[in-house]
Design an enzyme around this catalytic site. Structure first.
Site, mmCIF file in Angstrom:
data_model
loop_
_atom_site.group_PDB
_atom_site.id
_atom_site.type_symbol
_atom_site.label_atom_id
_atom_site.label_comp_id
_atom_site.label_asym_id
_atom_site.label_seq_id
_atom_site.Cartn_x
_atom_site.Cartn_y
_atom_site.Cartn_z
ATOM 1 N N HIS A 1 59.111 -28.326 -97.523
ATOM 2 C CA HIS A 1 59.004 -28.866 -98.882
ATOM 3 C C HIS A 1 60.150 -29.765 -99.298
ATOM 4 O O HIS A 1 60.137 -30.367 -100.344
ATOM 5 C CB HIS A 1 58.898 -27.718 -99.898
ATOM 6 C CG HIS A 1 60.186 -26.965 -100.067
ATOM 7 N ND1 HIS A 1 61.140 -27.338 -100.990
ATOM 8 C CD2 HIS A 1 60.702 -25.890 -99.435
ATOM 9 C CE1 HIS A 1 62.168 -26.497 -100.914
ATOM 10 N NE2 HIS A 1 61.937 -25.621 -99.969
HETATM 11 N N1 UDP Z 1 57.651 -18.192 -100.213
HETATM 12 C C1 UDP Z 1 56.513 -17.602 -100.766
HETATM 13 N N2 UDP Z 1 55.289 -18.182 -100.532
HETATM 14 C C2 UDP Z 1 55.128 -19.312 -99.779
HETATM 15 C C3 UDP Z 1 56.303 -19.900 -99.197
HETATM 16 C C4 UDP Z 1 57.548 -19.319 -99.447
HETATM 17 O O1 UDP Z 1 56.617 -16.583 -101.449
HETATM 18 O O2 UDP Z 1 53.992 -19.772 -99.599
HETATM 19 C C5 UDP Z 1 58.975 -17.579 -100.495
HETATM 20 C C6 UDP Z 1 59.807 -17.232 -99.288
HETATM 21 O O3 UDP Z 1 59.551 -15.925 -98.845
HETATM 22 C C7 UDP Z 1 61.249 -17.398 -99.790
HETATM 23 C C8 UDP Z 1 61.139 -18.414 -100.900
HETATM 24 O O4 UDP Z 1 59.757 -18.548 -101.187
HETATM 25 O O5 UDP Z 1 61.761 -16.202 -100.343
HETATM 26 C C9 UDP Z 1 61.731 -19.724 -100.480
HETATM 27 O O6 UDP Z 1 61.512 -20.658 -101.457
HETATM 28 P P1 UDP Z 1 61.518 -22.219 -101.184
HETATM 29 O O7 UDP Z 1 61.236 -22.486 -99.765
HETATM 30 O O8 UDP Z 1 60.624 -22.823 -102.217
HETATM 31 O O9 UDP Z 1 63.009 -22.668 -101.594
HETATM 32 P P2 UDP Z 1 64.414 -22.711 -100.837
HETATM 33 O O10 UDP Z 1 64.690 -21.366 -100.283
HETATM 34 O O11 UDP Z 1 64.360 -23.794 -99.807
HETATM 35 O O12 UDP Z 1 65.393 -23.052 -101.924
#
Ligand code: UDP
Length: 351
Positions: free
Chosen positions: A198
């Site tokens: 993403h």
């Molecule tokens: N996650 C979720 N559903 C999805 C994809 C990711 O619940 O379809 C959760 C994942 O387990 C993690 C979090 O979202 O805890 C990560 O969020 P994201 O990738 O949006 O943000 P980042 O961690 O890169 O800031």
């Protein structure tokens, strides 16, 4: 308002706005509830769809936010500006003793600036990964030793830095026991790859986005297993714009937290550009290939749980092969799952 008065003199404001912030703040909110400490939640509205927001409040049994800033999707500058102005109004009316923010989003930056201007102490959960908010924070809750030393190198006083571990471990532990009764999503354990993608640097860049999909198809050819990709709204929008070819990849809507944990735990390997997913796969002892050129989670590389592949299709395949040859016996560098408890104890003692 979510107020249970015991520590009448301590009031905590939680500012959040995106999926990872909800997941990583949940253990802290639970700890505040357990200790009957006054708190209120400000939701910026940076994420607002059911799949990325409401479902997490429901599933993690979190109270509804007390204030909604409803900033929606606009440019980063405008979003941050709106968050500063609207948070300031709320904090003036309902002044807390400390504001807690988590991570590195526009919500964090906006929330921290509004608090700083009002001289309200700021506690930064998961400090030391990117340092903009750290410099205006009073309590820096470092998730790892590495993050702690980055903060020290930045010249931040060691009295402000607390090594607490990452609340993601609390979250994984608290929710793992709830995945047993899930609808199993027609998944055969260890017979599929899981993808999350993403970040702007990947999905807003046509060449990188398409290269990564080529890399995934190479994995499919080599291993003849499903590649499941719960797609983030940003990636969906950009895929349409760039006409990205998803042939051979099982693209599905974003899944809820329990489903995603279940899928991660059972995946043969995870390919991701998400910070939280790099941490979770390391905690769950599932090999990870990161679709970026660098990472703010170097600990996962050091313990052998993760490899950086960038966007080259060949590197994505070769890193996958290398990770699948490794033994999954690395150590979890993110703490013991008691981070929220430690953070709240520090606040109680120091404020
Ligand atoms: N996650 C979720 N559903 C999805 C994809 C990711 O619940 O379809 C959760 C994942 O387990 C993690 C979090 O979202 O805890 C990560 O969020 P994201 O990738 O949006 O943000 P980042 O961690 O890169 O800031």
């Amino acid at each position: 308002m979510t107020i249970i008065a015991q520590y009448l003199d301590l009031k905590v404001a939680i500012i959040l706005g995106t999926r990872p912030e909800i997941i990583k703040m949940a253990p802290i909110i639970r700890e505040l509830q357990r200790k009957k400490i006054n708190y209120f939640i400000i939701h910026s509205g940076q994420h607002y769809s059911y799949n990325l927001d409401k479902i997490f409040f429901m599933q993690l049994s979190l109270p509804r936010p007390d204030y909604r800033l409803k900033v929606g999707s606009t440019s980063p500058g405008e979003q941050t500006g709106l968050i500063i102005a609207r948070t300031e109004r709320i904090l003036k009316k309902n002044r807390p003793d400390i504001v807690l923010v988590q991570g590195d989003t526009n919500t964090v930056l906006g929330g921290a600036i509004a608090s700083r201007k009002l001289n309200i102490p700021i506690g930064h959960v998961e400090a030391g990964l990117r340092i903009l908010t750290d410099h205006c924070s009073d309590f820096l809750f470092a998730p790892t030793k590495e993050a702690q030393s980055i903060l020290l190198r930045e010249g931040i006083s060691k009295n402000k830095i607390f090594l607490t571990g990452n609340t993601i471990v609390d979250s994984v532990r608290q929710n793992l026991k709830n995945i047993a009764n899930l609808d199993k999503l027609n998944i055969i354990p260890k017979k599929f790859f899981l993808v999350s993608l993403h970040r702007q640097e990947n999905v807003d860049n046509q060449t990188r986005f398409k290269n990564i999909m080529k890399g995934l198809r190479k994995i499919k050819q080599e291993y003849k297993m499903p590649i499941i990709f719960p797609i983030h709204p940003r990636s969906k929008k950009m895929a349409k714009k760039f006409n990205v070819n998803f042939d051979g990849i099982d693209v599905i809507e974003p899944v809820n937290y329990l489903q995603f944990l279940f899928m991660q735990k059972n995946a043969k390997l995870v390919l991701t550009d998400s910070g939280g997913v790099q941490e979770e796969s390391c905690i769950l002892k599932v090999p990870c290939v990161t679709l970026r050129d660098n990472t703010e989670r170097p600990e996962t590389l050091e313990v052998g749980a993760n490899l950086l592949a960038g966007d080259s299709p060949d590197a994505i395949l070769s890193c996958t092969k290398k990770m699948l040859e490794r033994k999954e016996d690395w150590k979890n560098p993110f703490g013991d799952g008691k981070s929220a408890l430690k953070i709240i104890k520090i606040i109680e003692k120091k404020i």
